[in-house]
Design a protein around this motif. Structure first.
Motif, PDB file in Angstrom:
ATOM      1  N   HIS A   1      -3.204   9.303  -3.757  1.00  0.00           N
ATOM      2  CA  HIS A   1      -4.155   8.431  -3.055  1.00  0.00           C
ATOM      3  C   HIS A   1      -4.920   9.217  -2.002  1.00  0.00           C
ATOM      4  O   HIS A   1      -6.159   9.157  -1.917  1.00  0.00           O
ATOM      5  CB  HIS A   1      -3.383   7.274  -2.411  1.00  0.00           C
ATOM      6  CG  HIS A   1      -4.269   6.184  -1.901  1.00  0.00           C
ATOM      7  ND1 HIS A   1      -3.794   4.974  -1.478  1.00  0.00           N
ATOM      8  CD2 HIS A   1      -5.611   6.119  -1.732  1.00  0.00           C
ATOM      9  CE1 HIS A   1      -4.798   4.216  -1.076  1.00  0.00           C
ATOM     10  NE2 HIS A   1      -5.913   4.891  -1.225  1.00  0.00           N
TER      11      HIS A   1
ATOM     12  N   TRP B   1       0.824  -1.220   0.000  1.00  0.00           N
ATOM     13  CA  TRP B   1       0.000   0.000   0.000  1.00  0.00           C
ATOM     14  C   TRP B   1       0.855   1.266   0.000  1.00  0.00           C
ATOM     15  O   TRP B   1       0.359   2.362  -0.294  1.00  0.00           O
ATOM     16  CB  TRP B   1      -0.907   0.013   1.228  1.00  0.00           C
ATOM     17  CG  TRP B   1      -0.158   0.010   2.531  1.00  0.00           C
ATOM     18  CD1 TRP B   1       0.279  -1.085   3.221  1.00  0.00           C
ATOM     19  CD2 TRP B   1       0.251   1.147   3.293  1.00  0.00           C
ATOM     20  NE1 TRP B   1       0.942  -0.704   4.366  1.00  0.00           N
ATOM     21  CE2 TRP B   1       0.933   0.653   4.434  1.00  0.00           C
ATOM     22  CE3 TRP B   1       0.111   2.522   3.116  1.00  0.00           C
ATOM     23  CZ2 TRP B   1       1.463   1.501   5.397  1.00  0.00           C
ATOM     24  CZ3 TRP B   1       0.645   3.370   4.073  1.00  0.00           C
ATOM     25  CH2 TRP B   1       1.310   2.849   5.205  1.00  0.00           C
TER      26      TRP B   1
ATOM     27  N   PRO C   1       1.325   2.660  -4.287  1.00  0.00           N
ATOM     28  CA  PRO C   1       0.224   2.362  -5.210  1.00  0.00           C
ATOM     29  C   PRO C   1       0.564   2.643  -6.665  1.00  0.00           C
ATOM     30  O   PRO C   1      -0.052   2.079  -7.562  1.00  0.00           O
ATOM     31  CB  PRO C   1      -0.914   3.270  -4.714  1.00  0.00           C
ATOM     32  CG  PRO C   1      -0.248   4.331  -3.913  1.00  0.00           C
ATOM     33  CD  PRO C   1       0.958   3.694  -3.307  1.00  0.00           C
TER      34      PRO C   1
END
Length: 612
Positions: free
Chosen positions: A257, A98, A101
């Motif tokens: 993000h 994560w 990304p």
């Protein structure tokens, strides 16, 4: 009949982990080896921060302690930790995906560069200030070697670029030159498209709100640390780490993000941002840095008002600081100053209305005869207005003109505000914290900033806001569609001027004195027209957060770089050039403006041909 579909050729993602032994980056080191070297050297760099880097505490920050990082060691520790995590994430370590990304090879390079630059800056500063490398302890040598090793490993990660089209050997020199330019542009587009963030799936609402809270808490921590740096070396190291660190997180896709998440929860984000800002005075032990905080809010509020004129309506105003001065003078004249020729003391709410109205009237008077001009001509006229205001205020001294502004001495001894019995000049105890004078004005200015943000959001999303954007994009087309261009631009000018005057009323009470020299076109310390325009452009035109962040940086950095003396503006100018080179759309770009610079990031894939 046979149907064949040719898959579209897309550039290979540069950040895809490479496990082969073939060298893809610099130095001929295999990508897998380079990734392991970056991670391992990052861990060793973390360990080195717990060693002593020098034997004497004469260097600021006391880097003589074993087992407890201090000063610049803390910054190197953070940079090394980020480098290690990103390197492990690109190595497909479970649970860390994560972090990248959009892929992390470019992010690892930037994080390693941030750590290396901060570490070597510290080592060189110790050697220069203390008289040679003999003043380094083993920890200083270790961090220099390990941070360099991490950078070498990061640079070994692949630089993937599409192969150039073959050049016709019969082409002329001019055609070969055009081919090389076209290939360079296509390479840049393909690389950007490959590294551009991909849309992320929605998380549960509570999880996304927690991410917003964490991002705001991180922002408050970084800002508080930066504004509270106690010595020059620490602030320079902070700038190095923060600059490259932001670029690394942006390349990893984390910034995009978080931006997608905040866009889905705009109200929560705005409310949380003001709560985080309100907590700032409670993080300070005295009024020293709250002073910078209130000036930053004044500067940011004025920049947000200018964003209506420049960012939404597309009108280049080079004399906008004059509207701040009009509001400040109007409030100073009616707020009980003994230097005011009117000898009146209006309550604050009345002074606010008078300051905002005075700026609005001047905005209309200046805009009405000039807004039929466009582009450079409008910029020249507004620049002239700013200078005319300053010279006029200087001449209204009773000798060259009527005695209104007291000339170059200005309106002095402006009393502190007293609203409903709350004295803004006194120290107040709140929940065990002592809130001083500047902290009081900080909270007042935060409320005014909230009002300006509300006006910006509502007007930007309204019919008149859409008309402003239409005028900015193509005034001729907007006029052809029936928009009254003159009226729309005049409204933008009036609203922007009134918001600047609103901030000026608080500035008059904070500074005690209003003088003409405070409202120059350009100068070493903001606010002035040049810095206001730079805050809007560099922060992000047409956005709310952009001018606020841009104004904070443009006010904080010159104040912290005063130790450079005559080289202060030179260093600041170089930083602005680099920022505009690598992020021309601004730090917090408007989506439409971002696409203007990076249209290829949103280009649809080309469909394959079908033949019989």
């Amino acid at each position: 009949m046979t149907t064949q579909t040719t898959a579209p050729e897309t550039p290979e993602t540069p950040s895809a982990p490479s496990t082969g032994a073939s060298p893809s980056g610099l130095f001929g080191i295999p990508a897998a080896t380079g990734r392991a070297l970056a991670a391992g050297a990052g861990v060793l760099t973390i360990v080195s921060t717990f060693l002593a880097w020098t034997w004497t505490s004469d260097f600021p920050g006391d880097l003589t302690v074993y087992g407890y990082p201090g000063g610049l060691q803390v910054l190197v520790l953070i940079g090394a930790a980020v480098t290690t995590l990103l390197a492990l994430a690109t190595y497909d370590v479970k649970g860390l995906g994560w972090l990248v990304p959009s892929g992390g090879d470019a992010a690892v390079k930037l994080a390693a560069l941030a750590t290396f630059a901060t570490a070597w800056y510290t080592v060189i500063s110790i050697s220069v200030e203390l008289g040679g490398v003999v003043n380094l302890e083993p920890g200083g040598y270790v961090v220099a070697v390990t941070s360099l090793a991490a950078l070498v490993g990061a640079l070994a990660l692949p630089f993937e670029r599409p192969e150039p089209d073959p050049i016709d050997p019969d082409s002329t020199g001019w055609e070969k030159f055009r081919h090389s330019l076209a290939h360079g542009w296509n390479t840049t587009k393909a690389t950007f498209a490959a590294e551009s963030p991909k849309p992320v799936g929605k998380l549960p609402s509570y999880a996304e709100i927690l991410i917003i809270v964490a991002a705001l808490a991180l922002g408050l921590t970084v800002f508080t640390y930066g504004i509270g740096t106690e010595y020059d070396e620490l602030f320079v190291g902070f700038l190095i780490l923060a600059g490259f660190g932001f670029a690394a997180l942006n390349k990893a896709g984390l910034i995009a993000h978080v931006a997608q998440i905040t866009a889905r929860h705009q109200n929560v984000t705005v409310f949380g941002a003001f709560i985080a800002a309100a907590l700032f005075p409670f993080t300070q032990t005295d009024d020293q840095y709250a002073t910078l905080g209130v000036y930053i809010l004044i500067f940011a509020t004025v920049a947000l008002g200018l964003n209506i004129v420049v960012g939404l309506a597309g009108l280049l105003d080079l004399g906008y600081v004059a509207f701040l001065g009009v509001g400040a003078y109007a409030a100073a004249l009616v707020s009980g100053s003994p230097n005011s020729p009117f000898h009146v003391h209006f309550p604050f709410w009345a002074a606010v209305i008078i300051g905002a109205l005075a700026s609005l009237v001047f905005g209309v008077l200046i805009g009405a005869p000039t807004l039929r001009l466009r582009g450079d001509y409008l910029a020249i006229v507004t620049l002239g207005f700013g200078e005319i205001f300053r010279i006029t205020a200087n001449n209204l001294d009773g000798t060259s003109g009527p005695d209104i502004t007291n000339g170059s001495n200005g309106i002095a001894s402006i009393p502190n505000l007293d609203i409903l019995g709350f004295d803004f000049g006194a120290v107040h105890d709140v929940a065990g914290f002592s809130i001083g004078r500047f902290a009081n004005y900080f909270f007042l200015m935060l409320i005014i900033t909230a009002v300006v943000v509300l006006v910006f959001r509502r007007s930007g999303n309204s019919r008149i806001g859409r008309a402003w954007v239409a005028i900015r994009e193509d005034e001729t087309a907007a006029l052809a569609m029936g928009i009254n261009g003159f009226r729309v631009k005049l409204i933008a000018f009036a609203v922007g001027a009134s918001l600047a005057g609103l901030a000026g009323t608080v500035q008059a009470h904070v500074t005690y004195t209003v003088t003409p020299e405070q409202y120059l076109f350009a100068g070493p310390i903001p606010p002035n027209s040049a810095f206001l325009l730079a805050a809007v452009v560099l922060g992000g035109m047409g956005t709310i957060a952009g001018p606020l962040i841009g104004a904070a940086l443009l006010f904080l950095i010159p104040n912290k770089l005063q130790f450079l003396g005559d080289y202060q503006l030179f260093a600041f100018g170089v930083a602005l050039i680099l920022l505009m080179r690598f992020r021309p759309e601004g730090l917090i770009p408007n989506r439409r403006r971002q696409l203007e610079f990076h249209e290829e990031a949103e280009a649809p894939a080309v469909l394959g041909k079908t033949g019989a």
